[in-house]
Scaffold this active site. Sequence first.
Site, PDB file in Angstrom:
ATOM      1  N   HIS A 223       0.894  -1.159   0.000  1.00 29.71           N
ATOM      2  CA  HIS A 223       0.000   0.000   0.000  1.00 29.71           C
ATOM      3  C   HIS A 223       0.932   1.208   0.000  1.00 29.71           C
ATOM      4  CE1 HIS A 223      -3.645  -2.275   0.515  1.00 29.71           C
ATOM      5  NE2 HIS A 223      -3.078  -2.950   1.497  1.00 29.71           N
ATOM      6  N   ASP A 255      -1.526  -0.754  -4.181  1.00 30.66           N
ATOM      7  CA  ASP A 255      -2.273   0.444  -4.580  1.00 30.66           C
ATOM      8  C   ASP A 255      -1.430   1.655  -4.184  1.00 30.66           C
ATOM      9  OD1 ASP A 255      -2.799   0.680  -1.801  1.00 30.66           O
ATOM     10  OD2 ASP A 255      -4.887   0.065  -2.003  1.00 30.66           O
TER      11      ASP A 255
END
Length: 332
Positions: A223, A255
């Site tokens: 992340h 992400d």
Amino acid sequence: MKNQLILLGLLIGTSSAQGLKDLAAPRNLDVGAAINMFQLMDNPDYTDILEKDFNVVVAENAMKMDASQPQRGEFNFALGDLLSSYAQKNNMKLRGHTLLWHEQVPKWMTDGNFGKDELEEVMKNHIQTVASHYKGRVYAWDVVNEAISDSGGMRDTLWRRTLGDDFIARAFRYAREADPNAKLFYNDYNSETMNRKSNDIFEMVKKLKADGVPIDGVGMQMHLTLVAPPSITEIQQNMKRLEGLGLEVHITEFDVRTTGFMGTVAERNAATAKLYKDVVNVCLQAKNCTTFIVWGVTDGQSWLKAGSPLMWDAFFKPNPAYFAVQEALQGK
Ligand code: 9MR
């Protein structure tokens, strides 16, 4: 006619017919996405993307403990089974997330005031019932998720407080007993570069290996944050040292948090795309990095709820990140 069009597309250099998974296959890389079950059930735009681009699926929430054992001893596999049959029908691998975590646990567990023996039984029963249920269908499990603290050492969770540090080793052994063929992973975030947390993880998995505990790999969630991007060289070093232990690496939840970026949306998307590309490249170069999974499909459904963290925007149109990944896979 369709074949001729595809051929034409290939000749003029567009690769619209080839999904990411097709470009990734010759490079020995699996490409996956975390699945939102509501989208899967009734959004053809969503499933079109999945079927074109991905060969791995993982439930974003549907296979966690609160979903799979909502009442003590009462298991619910409805959503996981749905995802499993979808994966089978579409020739996709199903990744399991997660057998043991301190979040998204059912209330009966947190409120249970269990003593050591009873909690051990709860842990064993959960891991073995779930892993046996998906035996032969889940190819890799995140057995233990996020058990290392952000400030160093083991994270203070109910599991650790009651069962002691070695609950992790036992969790892996229980999982292997239940499904000898699934690959077993330890999975965590903020531990992709060479830092305190990744050092702790490295030492932990090194000891697990030395003790003969059945662990096959480490999940790097990734992340990432655009305004504080990770060092790609350090990611490479970290993958390399895990390779030295004979461990595989899966990028499990990629992400990019794009909030806080100063610049235009186009600049932000270009910088995000570069980060995607750099990470796919580092994975392609590392012998033990075999899987790149994004934590969601479209920006509109991301847990981050802002910016453009994923490869498609909220209208299912590919972001620059999509084309950047395509290029990385094509070696461009
Ligand atoms: O994306 C998941 C979100 O929908 C849930 O509300 C959240 C609950 O904690 O979990 C999110 O997924 C997490 C994953 O299971 C483990 N690593 C961090 C992910 C993002 O928080």
